[in-house]
Write a protein that holds these residues in place. Sequence first.
Motif, mmCIF file in Angstrom:
data_model
loop_
_atom_site.group_PDB
_atom_site.id
_atom_site.type_symbol
_atom_site.label_atom_id
_atom_site.label_comp_id
_atom_site.label_asym_id
_atom_site.label_seq_id
_atom_site.Cartn_x
_atom_site.Cartn_y
_atom_site.Cartn_z
ATOM 1 N N ARG A 167 42.647 118.449 -69.352
ATOM 2 C CA ARG A 167 43.749 117.631 -69.874
ATOM 3 C C ARG A 167 44.757 117.323 -68.776
ATOM 4 O O ARG A 167 45.286 116.206 -68.692
ATOM 5 C CB ARG A 167 44.429 118.343 -71.046
ATOM 6 N N GLU A 219 36.800 113.697 -75.338
ATOM 7 C CA GLU A 219 37.091 114.002 -76.746
ATOM 8 C C GLU A 219 35.810 114.237 -77.534
ATOM 9 O O GLU A 219 35.754 115.086 -78.428
ATOM 10 C CB GLU A 219 37.906 112.863 -77.358
ATOM 11 N N SER A 220 34.749 113.487 -77.171
ATOM 12 C CA SER A 220 33.500 113.616 -77.931
ATOM 13 C C SER A 220 32.741 114.891 -77.618
ATOM 14 O O SER A 220 32.072 115.451 -78.493
ATOM 15 C CB SER A 220 32.602 112.395 -77.669
ATOM 16 N N ILE A 262 38.134 109.444 -71.126
ATOM 17 C CA ILE A 262 38.895 110.208 -72.129
ATOM 18 C C ILE A 262 38.096 110.309 -73.427
ATOM 19 O O ILE A 262 38.031 111.374 -74.061
ATOM 20 C CB ILE A 262 40.261 109.550 -72.370
ATOM 21 N N ALA A 263 37.470 109.201 -73.824
ATOM 22 C CA ALA A 263 36.648 109.220 -75.045
ATOM 23 C C ALA A 263 35.481 110.191 -74.903
ATOM 24 O O ALA A 263 35.127 110.897 -75.863
ATOM 25 C CB ALA A 263 36.133 107.807 -75.337
ATOM 26 N N ALA A 286 38.039 117.864 -73.728
ATOM 27 C CA ALA A 286 39.454 117.491 -73.796
ATOM 28 C C ALA A 286 40.321 118.665 -74.243
ATOM 29 O O ALA A 286 41.550 118.638 -74.063
ATOM 30 C CB ALA A 286 39.646 116.312 -74.741
ATOM 31 N N GLN A 287 39.699 119.689 -74.825
ATOM 32 C CA GLN A 287 40.460 120.863 -75.258
ATOM 33 C C GLN A 287 40.770 121.803 -74.107
ATOM 34 O O GLN A 287 41.615 122.700 -74.243
ATOM 35 C CB GLN A 287 39.670 121.609 -76.339
#
Length: 395
Positions: free
Chosen positions: A286, A275-276, A271-272, A280-281
Amino acid sequence: MEGVGGTSPEDAAFAAEVRQWLEENLSGRFAELKGLGGPGREHEAFEERLEWDRHLAAAGWTCLGWPKEYGGREASVSQQIIFHQEYARANAPARVSHIGEELLGPTLIAFGTEEQKQRFLPGIKNVSELWCQGYSEPGAGSDLAGVSTSARLDGDSWVINGQKVWTSLAHLSDWCFVVARTEPGSSRHQGLSYLLVPMDQDGIEVRPIVQLTGTSEFNEVFFTDARTEADLVVGEPGQGWKIAMGTLAFERGVATLGQQVQFARELDKIIALAESNGTAQDPIVREKITRAWVGLQVMRSHAMRTLGEGNTEVPGAPSVAKLLWANWHRDLGELAMEIAGAPSLLAEGPEGEELDEWQRLYLFTRADTIYGGSNEIQRNIIAERVLGLPREARP
């Protein structure tokens, strides 16, 4: 089950004790071992992790659920779960003595003679003897009843001939528990025996198998007139199937809760990563992450329920657990590669031989649905033994 997960005052105190000990002892030279080892990474700092296991043993943190007379603490199921969870949360190194402590030890306590217990349990408890599992063969993988490795009684010893495969850590083990056919002409579940065999002898050859990850924790083991003492059969000769199934039930016990904490850590890191790097968008990504989180909760709920009721007493529970975690973990490896994107297709090193964390996870999890009982076998067990459906046609 009251107390599972540390809800009682006693369990809370036990959790605090484990947490404090790990914090104080995963320091100094042992601090460098954090996160090392595990499936696909057993080559990492093996000797140092062996030293750590022996350090655990000296402090009384091995074999927690064993009876006190054999060196254990007689810890409750909830306390054993707590230990495995805290161990995983501390990012402590993967254990090297798992097969002896979690598989053979409980098997000997349940089915072995007193002489066998006195001879082997101390070496497992203090991690002075390492064990491997001689089950699968080239022609009998998940279908264990098809083994052809033979053993015949010759005076005061068994003489063993045949081949085992996918034998984890055989190249580092002192002993192997071997399922062999001891009744000539027998077939399937009949005529099998469960033998304890020393690895350091001329009649045994171990050949490492190079895996997709480039490492070799699995092995082929060849027995050519290998020998073991006549009294080193667990249970009676011919009862090998019953004993082997008992071992498999122990294999899918409380240690799986610690495994799930490790899975959760892997998911958090994925997940990290998402996001980085912005993936994740993506609504599809998602959704997959959400499904992975939900799958982890289902796994945990199933484990807590069946462990609370007594793992071996819930029909089909071990097979359901294997299907849940194997498929989930395989899918997680695929999700990691998808999130990592194009860079995940390239390995580092001058010849592309150095894998990163996600490449190794992806490649090794291809085997999750095969080893330890393939998906097909687990579904057959559930269908035939739990649901009572017609047996699959066999040759």
